[in-house]
Design an enzyme around this catalytic site. Structure first.
Site, PDB file in Angstrom:
ATOM      1  N   SER A  72      53.858  41.287  68.776  1.00 15.62           N
ATOM      2  CA  SER A  72      54.952  40.431  68.738  1.00 15.62           C
ATOM      3  C   SER A  72      54.826  39.220  67.766  1.00 15.62           C
ATOM      4  O   SER A  72      53.789  38.666  67.537  1.00 15.62           O
ATOM      5  CB  SER A  72      55.654  39.973  69.916  1.00 15.62           C
ATOM      6  OG  SER A  72      56.023  40.858  70.722  1.00 15.62           O
TER       7      SER A  72
HETATM    8  N1  SAH Z   1      53.292  42.166  74.263  1.00 14.47           N
HETATM    9  C1  SAH Z   1      52.843  42.850  73.148  1.00 14.47           C
HETATM   10  C2  SAH Z   1      54.148  43.242  72.546  1.00 14.47           C
HETATM   11  C3  SAH Z   1      53.956  44.788  72.023  1.00 14.47           C
HETATM   12  S1  SAH Z   1      55.269  45.631  71.299  1.00 14.47           S
HETATM   13  C4  SAH Z   1      51.891  42.164  72.387  1.00 14.47           C
HETATM   14  O1  SAH Z   1      51.664  41.026  72.477  1.00 14.47           O
HETATM   15  O2  SAH Z   1      51.319  42.686  71.476  1.00 14.47           O
HETATM   16  C5  SAH Z   1      56.138  46.363  72.985  1.00 14.47           C
HETATM   17  C6  SAH Z   1      55.394  47.182  73.606  1.00 14.47           C
HETATM   18  O3  SAH Z   1      56.137  47.665  74.851  1.00 14.47           O
HETATM   19  C7  SAH Z   1      54.697  48.335  72.962  1.00 14.47           C
HETATM   20  O4  SAH Z   1      53.525  48.489  73.330  1.00 14.47           O
HETATM   21  C8  SAH Z   1      55.393  49.781  73.681  1.00 14.47           C
HETATM   22  O5  SAH Z   1      54.562  50.621  73.775  1.00 14.47           O
HETATM   23  C9  SAH Z   1      55.843  48.883  75.159  1.00 14.47           C
HETATM   24  N2  SAH Z   1      56.787  49.805  75.676  1.00 14.47           N
HETATM   25  C10 SAH Z   1      57.863  50.565  75.404  1.00 14.47           C
HETATM   26  N3  SAH Z   1      58.698  50.946  76.293  1.00 14.47           N
HETATM   27  C11 SAH Z   1      58.028  50.832  77.562  1.00 14.47           C
HETATM   28  C12 SAH Z   1      58.127  51.058  78.726  1.00 14.47           C
HETATM   29  N4  SAH Z   1      59.282  51.662  79.171  1.00 14.47           N
HETATM   30  N5  SAH Z   1      57.367  50.507  79.647  1.00 14.47           N
HETATM   31  C13 SAH Z   1      56.048  50.041  79.443  1.00 14.47           C
HETATM   32  N6  SAH Z   1      55.884  49.419  78.266  1.00 14.47           N
HETATM   33  C14 SAH Z   1      56.688  50.170  77.098  1.00 14.47           C
END
Ligand code: SAH
Length: 225
Positions: A72
């Site tokens: 993010s």
């Molecule tokens: N907090 C992370 C943001 C990553 S983007 C950071 O700081 O890097 C969002 C993430 O949510 C992705 O890795 C994606 O694979 C995950 N995601 C998407 N759908 C999901 C679900 N149903 N359960 C858990 N994770 C999920």
């Protein structure tokens, strides 16, 4: 804490870039000093594994972290972290571990963190990275829509992907007085940040805070790599 990762160092240059990023976050309206302090401390470039992107780590931008996902924006991390009002020892559930950067921010704020990721490749990559950096979180490979009933209730819940709606399981797993921060879709590419506070009668006081762009919170698919 002394940060160390093979082949990647936290140089004076990185520290300088990070300081500038913190100023950018202040200029964009982030006022939470604790959040700014921990973001100034954590080497964000350690969470970006593609060397080609390393020098972008301190711009306020989102970057690829593999499996079509992104780390993010720093502003988004700062904004969500501020809304959560983390207190030491808070039990926090994070949905979407991704790169682990937001997880590290929560841990540095003093939270006990439980984090769920549904992309197996990311789960397998981030787990050893966090432990190499000395971060101790409970990481799960699974579906965030279900939360983590066995570890509930949580003082705080943070969803780091765009949700089509607020999952009931997450509402149920929030403690009374607890705060959930979740971006909820208003169209295919844009979400409004929602903050919910659970009331003693089980209802929620909800406030909306501006528009953001997240990757989608994927539903109805068994976790796969
Ligand atoms: N907090 C992370 C943001 C990553 S983007 C950071 O700081 O890097 C969002 C993430 O949510 C992705 O890795 C994606 O694979 C995950 N995601 C998407 N759908 C999901 C679900 N149903 N359960 C858990 N994770 C999920």
């Amino acid at each position: 804490m002394q940060y160390y990762l093979e082949h990647v160092i936290d140089s004076f240059k990185h520290k300088g870039l990070r300081k500038n990023l913190i100023q950018t976050l202040r200029d964009k309206g982030i006022e939470d000093e604790q959040v700014l302090t921990v973001m100034n401390k954590i080497p964000r470039h350690f969470f970006i594994d593609d060397n080609a992107f390393l020098h972008y780590a301190y711009k306020d931008e989102a970057f690829p972290i593999g499996a079509s996902q992104t780390i993010s924006h720093p502003f988004t991390v700062a904004f969500q972290s501020s809304l959560l009002e983390i207190k030491k020892r808070d039990k926090v559930l994070e949905i979407g571990t991704g790169s682990g950067y937001q997880t590290a921010v929560l841990l540095e704020l003093g939270a006990r963190v439980y984090s769920i990721e549904r992309q197996r490749t990311l789960f397998l990559k981030t787990k050893p990275l966090l432990s190499k950096l000395g971060y101790n979180a409970k990481l799960f490979y699974g579906d965030g829509y279900k939360g983590s009933p066995s570890f509930a209730p949580f003082d705080k819940i943070i969803v780091t992907a765009g949700a089509p709606y607020i999952p009931d399981a997450l509402k149920d797993q929030l403690a009374v007085g607890g705060i959930m921060v979740i971006p909820v879709d208003i169209n295919e590419t844009t979400q409004v940040m929602n903050r919910l506070i659970k009331q003693p009668d089980g209802s929620f006081e909800t406030t909306e805070y501006g528009e953001f762009k997240f990757v989608p919170l994927l539903e109805n698919k068994s976790p796969k790599g």
